[in-house]
Design an enzyme around this catalytic site. Structure first.
Site, PDB file in Angstrom:
ATOM      1  N   TYR A 163       0.873  -1.278   0.044  1.00 60.31           N
ATOM      2  CA  TYR A 163      -0.156  -0.197   0.115  1.00 60.31           C
ATOM      3  C   TYR A 163       0.835   1.446  -0.137  1.00 60.31           C
ATOM      4  O   TYR A 163       2.141   1.187   0.351  1.00 60.31           O
ATOM      5  CB  TYR A 163      -0.862   0.042   1.227  1.00 60.31           C
ATOM      6  CG  TYR A 163      -2.247  -0.729   1.110  1.00 60.31           C
ATOM      7  CD1 TYR A 163      -3.121  -0.301   0.212  1.00 60.31           C
ATOM      8  CD2 TYR A 163      -2.427  -1.865   1.910  1.00 60.31           C
ATOM      9  CE1 TYR A 163      -4.222  -1.027   0.188  1.00 60.31           C
ATOM     10  CE2 TYR A 163      -3.423  -2.590   1.899  1.00 60.31           C
ATOM     11  CZ  TYR A 163      -4.443  -2.211   1.097  1.00 60.31           C
ATOM     12  OH  TYR A 163      -5.796  -2.880   1.046  1.00 60.31           O
ATOM     13  N   SER A 174       7.897   3.898  10.226  1.00 59.68           N
ATOM     14  CA  SER A 174       8.144   2.991   9.067  1.00 59.68           C
ATOM     15  C   SER A 174       6.974   1.945   9.055  1.00 59.68           C
ATOM     16  O   SER A 174       6.185   1.807  10.012  1.00 59.68           O
ATOM     17  CB  SER A 174       9.419   2.494   9.554  1.00 59.68           C
ATOM     18  OG  SER A 174       9.245   1.144  10.059  1.00 59.68           O
ATOM     19  N   LYS A 175       6.674   1.343   8.136  1.00 62.32           N
ATOM     20  CA  LYS A 175       5.818   0.190   8.111  1.00 62.32           C
ATOM     21  C   LYS A 175       5.884  -0.877   9.185  1.00 62.32           C
ATOM     22  O   LYS A 175       5.014  -1.273   9.656  1.00 62.32           O
ATOM     23  CB  LYS A 175       5.830  -0.745   6.609  1.00 62.32           C
ATOM     24  CG  LYS A 175       5.481   0.398   5.478  1.00 62.32           C
ATOM     25  CD  LYS A 175       5.400  -0.610   4.199  1.00 62.32           C
ATOM     26  CE  LYS A 175       4.998   0.352   3.283  1.00 62.32           C
ATOM     27  NZ  LYS A 175       4.160   0.145   2.223  1.00 62.32           N
ATOM     28  N   ARG A 176       7.209  -0.879   9.677  1.00 66.49           N
ATOM     29  CA  ARG A 176       7.507  -2.145  10.724  1.00 66.49           C
ATOM     30  C   ARG A 176       6.908  -1.561  11.933  1.00 66.49           C
ATOM     31  O   ARG A 176       6.563  -2.455  12.848  1.00 66.49           O
ATOM     32  CB  ARG A 176       9.035  -2.129  10.758  1.00 66.49           C
ATOM     33  CG  ARG A 176       9.475  -2.800   9.544  1.00 66.49           C
ATOM     34  CD  ARG A 176      10.541  -3.932   9.838  1.00 66.49           C
ATOM     35  NE  ARG A 176      11.576  -3.460  11.046  1.00 66.49           N
ATOM     36  CZ  ARG A 176      12.525  -2.557  10.864  1.00 66.49           C
ATOM     37  NH1 ARG A 176      12.914  -2.214   9.760  1.00 66.49           N
ATOM     38  NH2 ARG A 176      13.225  -2.651  11.887  1.00 66.49           N
ATOM     39  N   ASP A 177       6.487  -0.313  12.298  1.00 63.19           N
ATOM     40  CA  ASP A 177       5.901   0.080  13.579  1.00 63.19           C
ATOM     41  C   ASP A 177       4.600  -0.622  13.687  1.00 63.19           C
ATOM     42  O   ASP A 177       4.326  -0.754  14.829  1.00 63.19           O
ATOM     43  CB  ASP A 177       5.483   1.698  13.387  1.00 63.19           C
ATOM     44  CG  ASP A 177       6.746   2.467  13.400  1.00 63.19           C
ATOM     45  OD1 ASP A 177       7.793   2.027  13.396  1.00 63.19           O
ATOM     46  OD2 ASP A 177       6.422   3.724  13.164  1.00 63.19           O
TER      47      ASP A 177
END
Ligand code: GLU
Length: 499
Positions: A17, A253-256
């Site tokens: 996304y 970041s997406k990892r959050d």
């Protein structure tokens, strides 16, 4: 900046996304294109890295951009809202330029296998590995022969050892030493170009005048400028946008999301789609992200896209990091929900209900508009849904929260139940079911029992929703209708005898 020549691009890779940082890049490019008469925004899908390709991400990115209202201008079918360009369909073009570089002696075939490279990397002190140019370099004939034998042959660019200077419109002059850069790969062993080659070729062929992208790409720019020089291309103006940080100073970041899930917390919204699902208006999100690294110079913060177009300047983009303040975003959303027209709000609400597949989506427009009116002042559509959804659910799905039962219905030896017993026959007797008749009916009950409004309204609220939160009580009962209200009040009264 020559007004009529401005051509910018947004170049996402289809790896998931659209991240909110990507949306900021798209927005800033869009603003520049719109700001300059004749300016054009090219949408280019950088999909040459087949390994990183995530199925389905392309339609997701396009739908995120459309939801935000950021239209691109150009694609292969020129004119209007068409396109985008797909790098995966331009393979031959890139191969032509790789061939040119090989023939000009500015690139060479490299024959090391991935295993050999891994061994070299392992032998170097941690993190310091740099590819060493072979001497002599394989000839074109040797490279092609090796490829014919089925060996994994790549093409590397002969990086100059001189310093590479770029003038960044935001950061000012940036000089990187060419000696610190290895001969990077421009064509992989499968024949596909790397990002660097495809990006440089396309920026030239698509006439890109300004490259605005995240600061994480600054490291790529010397490579790109060197490639441009080797190919005789123009160098566009560069502007690297500040990194977006969370309020605690960590990089957003997406990892959050994964990290929060691992801690058993609700994941924060990171992708544009997350904000859509969470019930934000695109107007508010865009306004908020426009200020991630840019300010108007005065105190103006809340502005429409048109106003932002009128005020946007590359020179006013900050060098320093941007902070993603979620409280501020919620405040923006609250304000924007009151600022847009009722028709627009309804349209956005319906989109929210659709992407969430909410049971409320089957309600007609008048009902949904009514819900929005009575919930005015809400922070997000999710809050509206949380408050109102139970009014449209089957009566038997009302779940009585133990806390609400204890604090409202059972307290003071069942005072809440007593209130309900008084009000029920009055409600049953009502011939007309409107906010006015309900107001009168409840006022009568208050007077009769010498109680304040809240002491009657709150037990009714708990009886019909199972909780202490709902839209204003008369509207709540109107939306529920008479049969639903009576049904739920009777069900609540049935709990009186249970402990
Ligand atoms: N495809 C790259 C990305 O998604 C774009 C880099 C660029 O703008 O040059 O990060």
């Amino acid at each position: 900046m020559s007004a009529s020549l401005v051509r910018v691009r947004f170049a996402p890779s289809p790896t998931g996304y659209l991240h909110v940082g990507g949306a900021r890049t798209a927005l800033f490019n869009w603003l520049i294109a719109r700001r300059t008469p004749g300016g054009k925004l090219v949408l280019r899908i950088e999909d040459t890295d087949r390994r990183r390709h995530v199925e389905d991400s392309l339609p997701k990115i396009l739908s995120d951009l459309r939801w935000l209202g950021l239209a691109w201008d150009e694609g292969p079918e020129a004119g209007g809202d068409c396109g985008p360009y797909y790098q995966s369909r331009r393979l031959e073009i890139y191969q032509r330029y790789v061939k040119q570089l090989l023939e000009d002696g500015k690139a060479y075939y490299a024959l090391e296998t991935p295993e050999e490279l891994a061994a070299m990397r392992a032998a170097a002190p941690k993190g310091s590995f740099q590819y060493r140019r072979p001497s002599p370099r394989p000839t074109i004939e040797q490279g092609e022969a090796a490829r014919k034998q089925g060996r994994p042959v790549v093409v590397r660019f002969l990086m100059s050892e001189e310093d590479v200077a770029i003038r960044d419109e935001i950061l000012g002059p940036v000089v990187l030493s060419g000696a610190e850069l290895e001969d990077f790969v421009i064509q992989k062993s499968d024949g596909w170009p790397t990002y660097h080659l495809a990006c440089v070729v396309d920026d030239e062929l698509m006439g890109i005048t300004h490259v605005l992208r995240g600061q994480e790409h600054l490291i790529n720019s010397p490579k790109h400028v060197s490639l441009q020089q080797a190919l005789g291309f123009r160098t566009p103006a560069y502007a690297h946008l500040p990194i977006i940080f969370n309020m605690n100073g960590s990089k957003m970041s997406k990892r959050d999301k994964e990290k929060a899930l691992a801690r058993g917390e609700t994941p924060p919204e990171i992708d544009v789609h997350d904000f859509r699902v969470a019930g934000y208006l695109p107007e508010a999100l865009l306004n908020f992200i426009s200020l991630l690294g840019w300010s108007t110079g005065d105190d103006t913060e809340q502005m429409s896209l048109e106003e932002a177009v009128g005020r946007f300047e590359i020179g006013a983009i900050n060098k320093s990091n941007a902070k993603f303040d979620r409280d501020k975003l919620l405040a923006f959303n609250t304000d924007w929900a009151q600022r847009v027209s009722p028709a627009r709000l309804l349209e956005a609400f319906k989109d929210f209900l659709a992407v969430n597949d909410s049971p409320m989506r089957s309600q007609d427009d008048d009902t949904l508009a009514y819900v929005l009116r009575i919930c005015a002042g809400f922070r997000s559509f999710r809050d509206v849904e949380a408050k109102a959804a139970i009014l449209f659910a089957p009566d038997e799905t009302v779940e009585y929260s133990p806390k609400a039962l204890k604090k409202v219905l059972r307290k003071k030896e069942g005072q809440g139940f007593a209130m309900l017993e008084d009000v029920l026959p009055r409600l049953e007797a009502l011939a007309e079911w409107t906010t006015e008749t309900l107001e009168q009916c409840i006022a009568d009950s208050c007077e009769q029992q010498d109680r304040k409004l809240g002491e009657v309204a709150q037990p009714i609220r708990v009886a019909v929703t199972g909780t202490t939160i709902s839209p204003p009580i008369y509207d709540t009962l109107v939306l529920l209708g008479k049969p639903g209200t009576l049904n739920r009040v009777r069900s609540a009264l049935a709990l009186k005898e249970q402990e």
